[in-house]
Design an enzyme around this catalytic site. Structure first.
Site, PDB file in Angstrom:
ATOM      1  N   SER A 178       0.795  -1.235   0.000  1.00  0.00           N
ATOM      2  CA  SER A 178       0.000   0.000   0.000  1.00  0.00           C
ATOM      3  C   SER A 178       0.825   1.281   0.000  1.00  0.00           C
ATOM      4  O   SER A 178       0.346   2.322   0.445  1.00  0.00           O
ATOM      5  CB  SER A 178      -0.940   0.011   1.213  1.00  0.00           C
ATOM      6  N   TYR A 192      -1.872  -1.601   9.933  1.00  0.00           N
ATOM      7  CA  TYR A 192      -1.980  -1.980   8.522  1.00  0.00           C
ATOM      8  C   TYR A 192      -0.665  -1.721   7.796  1.00  0.00           C
ATOM      9  O   TYR A 192      -0.166  -2.578   7.054  1.00  0.00           O
ATOM     10  CB  TYR A 192      -3.120  -1.188   7.889  1.00  0.00           C
TER      11      TYR A 192
END
Length: 281
Positions: A178, A192
């Site tokens: 990401s 995350y």
């Protein structure tokens, strides 16, 4: 040292179905607005048989909601490049340590006993925070879903490949990250970002481990993609940071991932590839 002969004229012609006869498992394909669905459609359009993994309870708890699995399956089937290629689906809660190996086995069984392509797209949304607010439950939840399950899926895939008859096309593993290592990072999603960073770091090691099985391993950072999670002024502010003036759409990373699954990408492995449309962070 062996050398490959230059491609023939026939070899240079592009096959309209470069994945004909191959099979793929795409995780996190629960809804038609997501990247997993777009990837599955691209792979099917290229001729691959596809198994769609979904975990409807996760999306049902999110603001964007969940689709019915039969709707997702029908949307993938609608673009089949090869009418004989199968499309199947099934659930799995990948926070369960036993689920990854079970999912690989079910997918292979549904796809004539073999699995050529593994696209690991699923991730846990929410249950996260800043450095000041994260706790052990958040860290453990993201570890279980975003990292541990990915490695267990790759492990089970590698074991399946080792048991398959020799010959046939090389295998492909594509993981998702990401952009947490790019300027600014993700300070509001520490758990995350940590687990996605682990996938980026392990990419080259996995590529080396699987090279003897003729399996490539790459990781894609799709950048900000419009999967229906942001609206209003915040949405427009993100769009303005792309040179093209628009968000990435699910099919933008899907085109890259589908290409990585083809023979044209056979010499690319161990890479973390940013597919962000020039996004200015």
């Amino acid at each position: 040292m062996p050398r490959l002969a230059p491609p023939t004229a026939e070899g240079l012609r592009r096959d309209p179905l470069p994945l004909r006869g191959r099979t793929a498992l795409v995780t996190g394909a629960s809804r038609r607005g997501g990247i997993g669905y777009a990837v599955a459609r691209r792979l099917a359009a290229y001729g691959a048989g596809v198994y769609l993994h979904h975990h409807v309870p996760h999306d049902a708890d999110m603001p964007w909601g969940a689709d019915r699995p039969e709707e997702v399956r029908a949307g993938v089937r609608a673009v089949l490049g090869d009418p004989d290629a199968p499309v199947a689906d099934g659930p799995a809660d990948l926070s369960d340590p036993a689920a990854p190996a079970e999912l690989i086995a079910r997918a292979a069984e549904a796809l004539s006993g073999r699995l050529d392509i593994l696209v690991v797209n699923h991730a846990l949304s929410g249950s996260d925070g800043t450095l000041d607010t994260i706790d052990t439950a958040m860290l453990d939840a993201h570890w279980a879903v975003d990292t541990r399950s990915v490695l267990l899926l790759v492990q089970a895939y590698a074991r399946l490949r080792a048991a398959m008859p020799p010959g046939g096309p090389g295998g492909r593993v594509v993981m998702m990250t990401s952009g947490q290592d790019i300027a600014g990072g993700m300070p509001g999603e520490i758990a995350y970002a940590l687990q996605k960073g682990a996938l980026a770091s392990i990419t080259r090691s996995l590529a080396t481990a699987l090279a003897e099985q003729a399996v490539t391993v790459n990781t894609v950072n799709p950048g900000p993609v419009d999967t229906d999670y942001l609206t209003g002024d915040a949405y427009e502010a993100v769009a303005a940071r792309f040179p093209a003036g628009r968000w990435g759409m699910p099919d933008d990373p899907a085109r890259l991932i589908a290409w990585l699954a083809t023979d044209e990408a056979a010499w690319i492995t161990g890479q973390v590839i940013d597919s962000e449309g020039g996004f200015r962070r």
